[in-house]
Scaffold this motif. Structure first.
Motif, short mmCIF file in Angstrom:
data_model
loop_
_atom_site.label_atom_id
_atom_site.label_comp_id
_atom_site.label_asym_id
_atom_site.label_seq_id
_atom_site.Cartn_x
_atom_site.Cartn_y
_atom_site.Cartn_z
N PRO A 1 7.26 -2.10 -6.46
CA PRO A 1 5.81 -2.30 -6.40
C PRO A 1 5.08 -1.15 -7.09
O PRO A 1 5.54 -0.01 -7.09
N ALA A 2 3.93 -1.47 -7.68
CA ALA A 2 3.19 -0.46 -8.44
C ALA A 2 1.69 -0.65 -8.26
O ALA A 2 1.20 -1.75 -8.00
N VAL B 1 6.96 7.86 -3.29
CA VAL B 1 6.17 7.21 -4.33
C VAL B 1 6.18 8.12 -5.56
O VAL B 1 6.14 9.35 -5.44
N VAL B 2 6.27 7.52 -6.73
CA VAL B 2 6.28 8.25 -8.00
C VAL B 2 4.90 8.14 -8.63
O VAL B 2 4.34 7.04 -8.73
N THR C 1 5.69 13.02 -10.77
CA THR C 1 5.77 13.78 -9.53
C THR C 1 6.08 12.83 -8.39
O THR C 1 5.78 11.63 -8.47
N PHE C 2 6.66 13.37 -7.32
CA PHE C 2 7.12 12.54 -6.21
C PHE C 2 6.46 13.01 -4.92
O PHE C 2 6.33 14.21 -4.67
N TYR C 3 6.06 12.03 -4.09
CA TYR C 3 5.41 12.32 -2.82
C TYR C 3 5.97 11.40 -1.75
O TYR C 3 6.51 10.33 -2.04
N SER C 4 5.79 11.83 -0.51
CA SER C 4 6.20 11.00 0.62
C SER C 4 5.19 9.88 0.83
O SER C 4 3.98 10.06 0.63
N THR C 5 5.68 8.73 1.25
CA THR C 5 4.78 7.60 1.53
C THR C 5 4.14 7.71 2.91
O THR C 5 3.29 6.89 3.25
N HIS C 6 4.53 8.71 3.70
CA HIS C 6 4.03 8.81 5.07
C HIS C 6 2.71 9.57 5.17
O HIS C 6 2.09 9.57 6.24
N ASP C 7 2.28 10.22 4.10
CA ASP C 7 1.03 10.97 4.14
C ASP C 7 0.25 10.69 2.86
O ASP C 7 0.59 11.20 1.78
N PRO C 8 -0.81 9.88 2.92
CA PRO C 8 -1.55 9.53 1.70
C PRO C 8 -2.43 10.64 1.16
O PRO C 8 -2.83 10.59 -0.01
N ILE D 1 -4.92 3.87 -2.42
CA ILE D 1 -3.65 4.58 -2.26
C ILE D 1 -3.14 4.45 -0.83
O ILE D 1 -1.94 4.25 -0.60
N SER D 2 -4.02 4.54 0.15
CA SER D 2 -3.60 4.39 1.54
C SER D 2 -3.00 3.00 1.78
O SER D 2 -1.94 2.87 2.41
N ALA D 3 -3.65 1.97 1.27
CA ALA D 3 -3.13 0.61 1.44
C ALA D 3 -1.81 0.42 0.69
O ALA D 3 -0.88 -0.23 1.19
N PHE D 4 -1.71 1.02 -0.49
CA PHE D 4 -0.49 0.88 -1.28
C PHE D 4 0.69 1.57 -0.60
O PHE D 4 1.80 1.02 -0.54
N LEU D 5 0.47 2.77 -0.08
CA LEU D 5 1.56 3.48 0.60
C LEU D 5 1.99 2.75 1.86
O LEU D 5 3.18 2.75 2.21
N THR D 6 1.04 2.13 2.54
CA THR D 6 1.40 1.34 3.72
C THR D 6 2.31 0.18 3.34
O THR D 6 3.31 -0.10 4.02
N SER D 7 1.99 -0.49 2.24
CA SER D 7 2.84 -1.60 1.78
C SER D 7 4.21 -1.10 1.34
O SER D 7 5.22 -1.79 1.55
N LEU D 8 4.27 0.10 0.75
CA LEU D 8 5.56 0.65 0.35
C LEU D 8 6.44 0.93 1.57
O LEU D 8 7.65 0.66 1.56
N LYS D 9 5.84 1.49 2.61
CA LYS D 9 6.62 1.78 3.82
C LYS D 9 7.16 0.50 4.44
O LYS D 9 8.30 0.48 4.93
N LEU D 10 6.38 -0.57 4.40
CA LEU D 10 6.85 -1.84 4.94
C LEU D 10 8.01 -2.40 4.13
O LEU D 10 8.85 -3.14 4.66
#
Length: 232
Positions: free
Chosen positions: A100-101, A157-158, A173-180, A142-151
């Motif tokens: 997903p992107a 996320v890249v 760069t790489f970040y955790s999906t748990h903190d938007p 971004i918050s909605a997108f990271l929520t969908s990634l976690k599901l």
């Protein structure tokens, strides 16, 4: 039958011999090779391997000299493949499996790909032409997108900066999906630091799967013969 090798750097080719009377053949000393099941390996060849046909994309450094090797290429294809966002939308439109992107676009560089924009299944494009309310919208998207990634089971996320072709893109760069919050801050910094013309691509990170060792097929088990059995 031959094999296809992918060379990502001119240093992977052997240098041209000095003062060659005839056009020399092309040799590679390093390349990415492809195996069964989509596995890829970075191989080094000792001795270097001779190239029987060279198809170039992008840099055309070998065309400056004469070589004993058939060559071909397409500048138009090179430009198309350099357009990360356009290729992403095209592959998504053709139902090619992709992570997903989310594309945060602050320019008009997606205009040639607009027919595929609304048909993308896994790619959402957000236009940010208006600066008013941009920060809040970026945070919400971004918050909605990271929520969908976690599901979907993505833990990272890249974040990539994409420029209109032929400008090179910067390192991801790489970040955790748990903190938007860190992701939103990084994207907002990109949008404020760079001039108009770039887009930010966020993709779900897929962990690299280690190659599976293919075991040779085992011979069929021997059926013990009972005492007294007679072969007809």
């Amino acid at each position: 039958t031959g094999k296809i090798f992918l060379c990502l750097s001119s240093s992977w080719f052997c240098p041209r011999p000095p003062a060659s009377a005839c056009p020399p053949p092309v040799f590679i000393r390093q390349a990415i090779t492809f195996d069964h099941g989509g596995q890829t390996y970075l191989d080094t060849f000792y001795p270097p391997r001779k190239v029987t046909y060279l198809s170039w994309l992008g840099e055309q450094f070998l065309l400056e000299d004469q070589w004993d090797c058939p060559m071909g290429g397409s500048p138009q294809l090179s430009c198309i493949l350099a357009d990360t966002l356009g290729v992403r939308l095209l592959l998504d439109h053709k139902d090619i499996p992709l992570p997903p992107a989310l594309i945060l676009n602050s320019s008009h560089q997606l205009d040639p790909w607009e027919p595929h924009n609304g048909e993308a299944k896994l790619t959402k494009v957000v236009e940010l032409f208006q600066k008013e309310g941009r920060e809040r919208r970026v945070q919400q998207e971004i918050s909605a997108f990271l929520t969908s990634l976690k599901l979907r089971g993505h833990h990272k996320v890249v974040v990539k900066i994409c420029w209109p072709s032929p400008n090179p893109s910067s390192s991801p760069t790489f970040y955790s999906t748990h903190d938007p919050s860190p992701v939103s801050d990084a994207v907002l910094d990109i949008l404020s630091e760079y001039p108009e013309g770039q887009a930010v691509l966020l993709e779900g990170f897929i962990t690299t799967v280690p190659p599976r060792r293919l075991k040779p097929p085992q011979p069929p088990a021997c059926i013990p013969r009972k005492h007294g059995d007679v072969m007809g």
